[in-house]
Structures are given as structure tokens and as C-alpha cells.
Design a protein around this motif. Structure first.
Motif, PDB file in Angstrom:
ATOM      1  N   CYS A   1     -77.300 -68.112  65.097  1.00 33.02           N
ATOM      2  CA  CYS A   1     -76.617 -69.408  65.190  1.00 33.02           C
ATOM      3  C   CYS A   1     -75.431 -69.462  64.230  1.00 33.02           C
ATOM      4  O   CYS A   1     -75.143 -70.504  63.633  1.00 33.02           O
ATOM      5  CB  CYS A   1     -77.584 -70.550  64.893  1.00 33.02           C
ATOM      6  N   LEU A   2     -74.727 -68.351  64.086  1.00 33.69           N
ATOM      7  CA  LEU A   2     -73.664 -68.218  63.101  1.00 33.69           C
ATOM      8  C   LEU A   2     -72.289 -68.283  63.765  1.00 33.69           C
ATOM      9  O   LEU A   2     -71.953 -67.438  64.597  1.00 33.69           O
ATOM     10  CB  LEU A   2     -73.824 -66.890  62.352  1.00 33.69           C
ATOM     11  N   ALA A   3     -71.496 -69.265  63.376  1.00 35.26           N
ATOM     12  CA  ALA A   3     -70.148 -69.440  63.909  1.00 35.26           C
ATOM     13  C   ALA A   3     -69.175 -68.570  63.111  1.00 35.26           C
ATOM     14  O   ALA A   3     -68.307 -69.066  62.381  1.00 35.26           O
ATOM     15  CB  ALA A   3     -69.747 -70.909  63.843  1.00 35.26           C
ATOM     16  N   ASP A   4     -69.283 -67.279  63.258  1.00 36.41           N
ATOM     17  CA  ASP A   4     -68.571 -66.371  62.372  1.00 36.41           C
ATOM     18  C   ASP A   4     -67.070 -66.308  62.641  1.00 36.41           C
ATOM     19  O   ASP A   4     -66.294 -65.969  61.743  1.00 36.41           O
ATOM     20  CB  ASP A   4     -69.170 -64.962  62.451  1.00 36.41           C
ATOM     21  N   ASP A   5     -66.632 -66.613  63.847  1.00 36.19           N
ATOM     22  CA  ASP A   5     -65.190 -66.663  64.109  1.00 36.19           C
ATOM     23  C   ASP A   5     -64.511 -67.683  63.215  1.00 36.19           C
ATOM     24  O   ASP A   5     -63.440 -67.416  62.632  1.00 36.19           O
ATOM     25  CB  ASP A   5     -64.924 -67.010  65.574  1.00 36.19           C
ATOM     26  N   ILE A   6     -65.099 -68.855  63.105  1.00 31.28           N
ATOM     27  CA  ILE A   6     -64.495 -69.917  62.298  1.00 31.28           C
ATOM     28  C   ILE A   6     -64.483 -69.526  60.824  1.00 31.28           C
ATOM     29  O   ILE A   6     -63.473 -69.678  60.128  1.00 31.28           O
ATOM     30  CB  ILE A   6     -65.249 -71.247  62.502  1.00 31.28           C
ATOM     31  N   LEU A   7     -65.604 -68.998  60.329  1.00 32.87           N
ATOM     32  CA  LEU A   7     -65.681 -68.606  58.921  1.00 32.87           C
ATOM     33  C   LEU A   7     -64.686 -67.500  58.606  1.00 32.87           C
ATOM     34  O   LEU A   7     -64.062 -67.489  57.537  1.00 32.87           O
ATOM     35  CB  LEU A   7     -67.101 -68.153  58.579  1.00 32.87           C
ATOM     36  N   SER A   8     -64.532 -66.569  59.536  1.00 32.18           N
ATOM     37  CA  SER A   8     -63.583 -65.471  59.342  1.00 32.18           C
ATOM     38  C   SER A   8     -62.147 -65.988  59.248  1.00 32.18           C
ATOM     39  O   SER A   8     -61.354 -65.521  58.410  1.00 32.18           O
ATOM     40  CB  SER A   8     -63.707 -64.470  60.496  1.00 32.18           C
ATOM     41  N   GLU A   9     -61.815 -66.949  60.071  1.00 36.64           N
ATOM     42  CA  GLU A   9     -60.455 -67.489  60.052  1.00 36.64           C
ATOM     43  C   GLU A   9     -60.196 -68.333  58.801  1.00 36.64           C
ATOM     44  O   GLU A   9     -59.063 -68.392  58.303  1.00 36.64           O
ATOM     45  CB  GLU A   9     -60.187 -68.317  61.307  1.00 36.64           C
ATOM     46  N   ILE A  10     -61.243 -68.976  58.285  1.00 35.41           N
ATOM     47  CA  ILE A  10     -61.082 -69.692  57.006  1.00 35.41           C
ATOM     48  C   ILE A  10     -60.725 -68.695  55.906  1.00 35.41           C
ATOM     49  O   ILE A  10     -59.828 -68.940  55.084  1.00 35.41           O
ATOM     50  CB  ILE A  10     -62.370 -70.464  56.654  1.00 35.41           C
ATOM     51  N   GLU A  11     -61.434 -67.557  55.901  1.00 35.02           N
ATOM     52  CA  GLU A  11     -61.136 -66.519  54.910  1.00 35.02           C
ATOM     53  C   GLU A  11     -59.709 -65.997  55.060  1.00 35.02           C
ATOM     54  O   GLU A  11     -58.966 -65.871  54.072  1.00 35.02           O
ATOM     55  CB  GLU A  11     -62.127 -65.365  55.057  1.00 35.02           C
TER      56      GLU A  11
END
Length: 525
Positions: A30-40
Motif C-alpha cells: 500500500c505504498l505510494a512510492d511514485d509520490i514519495l520519489s517525486e518529493i525527494e
């Protein structure tokens, strides 16, 4: 507000400096990793967003390398971090040690319930969960580093209610909620049917909406309006502001490689034959798990912790007993066979997938009959540490909720730590080279389970199980009740402890069936 469909880069651009961001996930699920990656990426390129107050309920390390909260391992990106577990957040550890931001940890179940409290406008959570552990303000108040100790914004208070002491965890507003679903329809309704677990997506979204915040949802697929059965919709469009279609490499059920197939059995779409699950080789770890099974009763509702205790399910399966008990995981999964390793939280052939806060309601109320959990350190008072040791701060996760509510607890772990050569042969144990690190301490470095609190309750049966010795918690501390065939009491046990335990007058050998390479043929009590 009409739901808008945007990409992850656009989502990251909307997060303002200094906001409070809540992120939902369970390790890599359940990990929204696209969003977290773009924040980084945005922070590296622009220096924004910075000074975020970040909260996540469960550990979100993803693959333990470059996913999940590891994206936020940059000085200045966070100004405060509140979580329950960091076992796969290796890049975050140095920043915590360097006091780059205050880091607090509180029980996973409390954070899960906090989303519901914020959503409903309650002042916070009042509970006994965390009493006399490192979370208790009389000990550390959940502070993980010196920056947290110097911070006035402590996440927990000791209060008196009806003449009894308890803990109060104040609620706080959420500016941004980042969650993940399986499908979104054109209206923005969100389903979770392919997810291995249902966490607090609804509660977190509601909390953000009722705080005046924004809800961002990453999904695997976008479908036409009307294609989602209303009973499949977990988060309705009225709670959703932005939908982000995940990229192929950063979406799907998980990011874990090399696991048995079909993983669709985790969400209930497929079934696997339990006979396909390989039996464990006869090692010291298997001996420990086998000994725990001896404490089980038929029809018990059980919880198996991360790491070694997860293999108890494998032993139960090998013995043909897995259907005699009801297994559960704090993520909300009930029944089936818990998945291994960093797939912890999911299960093959689950019977039901509840929401995580609902499962913690049951746990906190005393619903667990039997729990098997890890133990990094044990001390003379019966305290257990799993949250801070060996230079790491993995945190408690759901450990505190589970151990303070369970009726019977088996803490499991090898007797010593570090590289060793310990063989199981000839119906017993042979120690050729012992682990160099002592685990039975005078005092643990971090109290994740309080022996004193357990004894005060007077309703728990607590064992400490190793490959060579078994202890039971008594008022005088851990009492040695069993020793393995082949182990020398003085050389292999007492000399490898920082304290001298009480020894039962009825000290006996551990059952020889534990050390033989064939099914034990046991029958649950």
C-alpha cells in the motif's frame, strides 16, 4: 471539489514547506512510492518542500534501500518525524543519530487509532498502551534522539483518569495525506481489491479532509465511472482531491522479489496449496519456533511477530496444525499462513482482511490468546528490548500493543547474538562456537515490554524461549525452567548472562522431539 487526475511530479509540487504530511503504508504494501520519489527529487533540485512534519503509522521502508521513507533521508526535508517502526529505513538512521530532526516513536496501534481520532475531531487517544515502556513520559516519552528530548512538542502525556494512571496522546491536524489504492474511477472513488491489506486509508483521508487538508491517492488503474461495485469502494470520491496513476515500476501490490507464487493469494484472488510451502531445515531457529508451539491451544487466536516468530506458522503447517488456530497480523489480515521476511503483514490464503485500526481494537481489548514475538535483549526484570539496539532504532511497531494485550506471550530469540556455529544433532544441541554478544542483560537499553507492568496486571503467562533454555516470568524475574539436551548449565547458560537467574526446583530438559529432524506429531492442548 471535483477530483483532479495529475501525475506524481505535479503532486509533489503542491506540498508546501512546513506542512504536516501523513503517509500510509506497511513496509512495501500500500505504498505510494511514485509520490514519495517525486518529493525527494523536488527537494534535491529545488530545496522544497522543506521542514515537513512527517507521520507514518507502520514501517514504510519498501525494499529497505531506496523506497518508502528512505526518500526523505535528506537534511532539511523533515523538521519532525513521528512513527512506530523504521526497520527498513536504513538511510534515515544516520540523520536520527546526527539529530537532524526530533524523532519520536509511539505504538503502531496508537498511531492507527490516532487517524480515526483526528478524523472524528477527538482530542486524542487515552489508553494504557505504552505504560512503563520507553514511551511512558516517566522514561523517555517516545524520544528516540537528543533532538527529541530537547523538543517541547512531546507526543504523549501521563494523566490520571478515575484514579488510575494512563497515557494521553494528543491529536494534531494533517495538511497532506498520501495513500494508495488499487483502482480509481473517473469520479475519484478508490478501491483496494488487489491490495494485500487494508490499513487506515479511509481514516487517514478523513483526518486530512476534516483538518482542512489535501488527500492524494496513487492507484494502479483508472476505470470508468460505474465500473467499481459500491461495496468495493473504500475511500469515496468526496474525500479525494488528487488521483495519481502509478508507474509500472512503482505500483502494484509490493516491491519484493523472489517470493513464492502466486502472490495474488495475499489479496484472496487465488489459493495456494499449503503443501507447496517448504518446511524449514532443522536449525536452532526452528527449535525455538517448535518450542513455542508447545504452548498453543486449539482454536487460539494468535499473532506472530516479525522475524524469527513468523516461522511458527511454517512449523504449524508442517505439523498439520495451521487450521487448528486462527492466525492474525496487526495489518488486519486474519487466517492463512503469514508471508515471510519483508513480506510481513500479508498472508497466503487469508480468511479475512480487516482494517488495521479495527484489528488493533481487538488486540488492545485482550483478544490475542497467544503471541510469539522477537527479543533482542532481555533483562533481570523480565523487560524486553526490540526497539533500540546495536546502533539501530527499528522501533516497536505493533509490539507494545500486542504484548500489553495478549494473554500468553512467547518471546523468541537465540540465546546469544552474532556469528555462531550451533548444531542440532543427536537429539540435542552442540555448541561449537557461540555468538559473541550477550542478550540477557542486567538492564535492557530500551524497554519495549515491561516485566513489571505485566506482573502488575497478573493475567499474563510470559515465556522467554531460546534454543538452549526456556524461562518463565515470575515476580523474581525470568526463572529458568528448561534446558536443552547437550547444553551445560554453567558454561552455556549462566556464564553467558549478565545476571544470575532463579532456577526452578523442577528444572527439566526441553522435549527431545524439538531436536529431531521429522515432524514432532504433537497435538494441541
Amino acid at each position: 471539489m471535483t477530483v483532479k487526475f495529475i501525475n506524481a511530479k505535479e503532486a509533489a509540487s503542491m506540498i508546501k514547506d512546513g506542512t504536516t504530511v501523513a503517509i500510509d503504508a506497511f513496509i512495501s504494501f500500500c505504498l505510494a512510492d511514485d509520490i514519495l520519489s517525486e518529493i525527494e527529487t523536488r527537494f534535491i533540485e529545488e530545496g522544497h518542500p522543506h521542514s515537513l512534519s512527517v507521520v507514518n503509522v507502520a514501517g514504510i521502508g519498501g525494499d529497505g534501500k531506496n523506497r518508502g521513507i528512505n526518500h526523505f533521508a535528506h537534511k532539511g526535508l523533515m523538521k519532525r518525524f513521528l512513527c512506530s517502526n523504521l526497520s527498513l529505513a536504513n538511510k534515515i538512521y544516520p540523520l536520527i543519530t546526527e539529530n537532524a530532526f526530533p524523532c519520536f516513536m509511539i505504538p503502531q496501534g496508537v498511531l492507527s487509532h490516532m487517524m480515526r481520532a483526528i478524523a472524528s475531531g477527538k482530542p486524542g487517544i487515552i489508553t494504557e498502551v505504552g505504560m512503563k515502556t520507553f514511551v511512558d513520559p516517566r522514561i523517555d516519552g517516545g524520544c528516540i534522539n537528543d533532538a527529541a528530548k530537547a523538543c517541547s512538542d512531546i507526543p504523549v502525556q501521563l494523566i490520571s483518569l478515575n484514579g488510575s494512571e494512563c497515557l494521553f496522546y494528543p491529536a494534531f491536524p494533517i495538511d497532506i495525506a498520501i495513500i494508495k489504492g488499487t483502482k480509481a474511477d473517473n469520479k475519484g472513488n478508490i478501491s483496494l481489491e488487489k491490495e494485500a491489506m487494508h490499513l487506515e486509508q479511509l481514516e487517514m483521508a478523513t483526518a486530512a479532509r476534516n483538518s482542512g487538508g489535501i488527500v492524494m491517492v496513487q492507484v494502479d488503474e483508472i476505470v470508468e465511472s460505474g465500473d467499481l461495485h459500491p461495496q468495493m469502494v473504500t475511500v469515496p470520491s468526496t474525500l479525494v482531491d488528487y488521483v495519481i496513476l502509478g508507474s509500472p515500476e512503482n505500483t502494484g501490490q509490493h516491491f519484493i522479489q523472489g517470493l513464492p507464487k502466486p502472490i495474488n493469494s495475499w489479496c484472496g484472488d487465488e489459493k495456494i496449496q499449503l503443501e507447496e510451502i517448504k518446511t524449514l531445515p532443522l536449525t536452532k531457529e526452528k527449535v525455538i519456533c517448535r518450542r513455542g508451539v508447545f504452548e498453543l491451544k486449539e482454536d487460539s487466536f494468535i499473532n506472530l511477530g516479525i522475524g524469527l516468530p513468523m516461522s511458527v506458522s511454517n512449523v504449524l503447517n508442517e505439523e498439520g496444525l495451521i487450521k487448528k488456530v486462527s492466525a492474525s497480523i496487526e495489518s488486519g489480515v486474519m487466517g492463512g499462513v503469514p508471508a515471510p521476511g519483508i513480506a510481513t503483514g500479508a498472508a497466503y490464503n487469508p480468511d479475512a482482511i480487516l482494517k488495521q485500526p479495527d484489528m488493533f481494537d481487538f488486540y488492545d481489548g485482550g483478544g490475542i490468546d497467544f503471541a510469539c514475538l522477537g527479543s533482542a535483549e532481555i533483562d533481570m526484570h523480565g523487560n524486553v528490548n526490540v526497539s533500540r539496539f546495536a546502533g539501530k532504532v527499528p522501533g516497536p511497531g505493533g509490539f507494545i500493543n500486542i504484548t500489553q494485550g495478549a494473554k500468553n506471550i512467547c518471546f523468541m530469540g537465540t540465546f546469544t547474538a552474532g556469528k555462531s556455529d550451533i548444531r542440532i544433532e543427536n537429539g540435542g544441541i552442540r555448541i561449537i562456537k557461540d555468538g559473541p554478544h550477550i542478550k540477557f542483560k542486567k538492564n535492557v537499553d530500551h524497554i519495549t515490554f515491561s516485566g513489571e507492568n505485566s506482573l502488575d496486571k497478573g493475567r499474563q503467562n510470559v515465556l522467554y524461549i531460546t534454543e538452549r533454555a526456556v524461562f518463565r516470568l515470575q515476580p523474581e524475574g525470568p526463572v529458568l525452567i528448561e534446558i536443552a539436551p547437550g547444553a551445560n548449565l554453567q558454561k552455556d547458560i549462566l556464564d553467558k548472562m549478565e545476571f544470575t537467574p532463579h532456577i526452578s526446583e523442577n528444572l527439566k530438559l526441553m522435549d527431545t522431539r524439538l531436536f529431531i529432524n521429522k515432524p514432532m506429531g504433537i497435538i494441541l492442548k
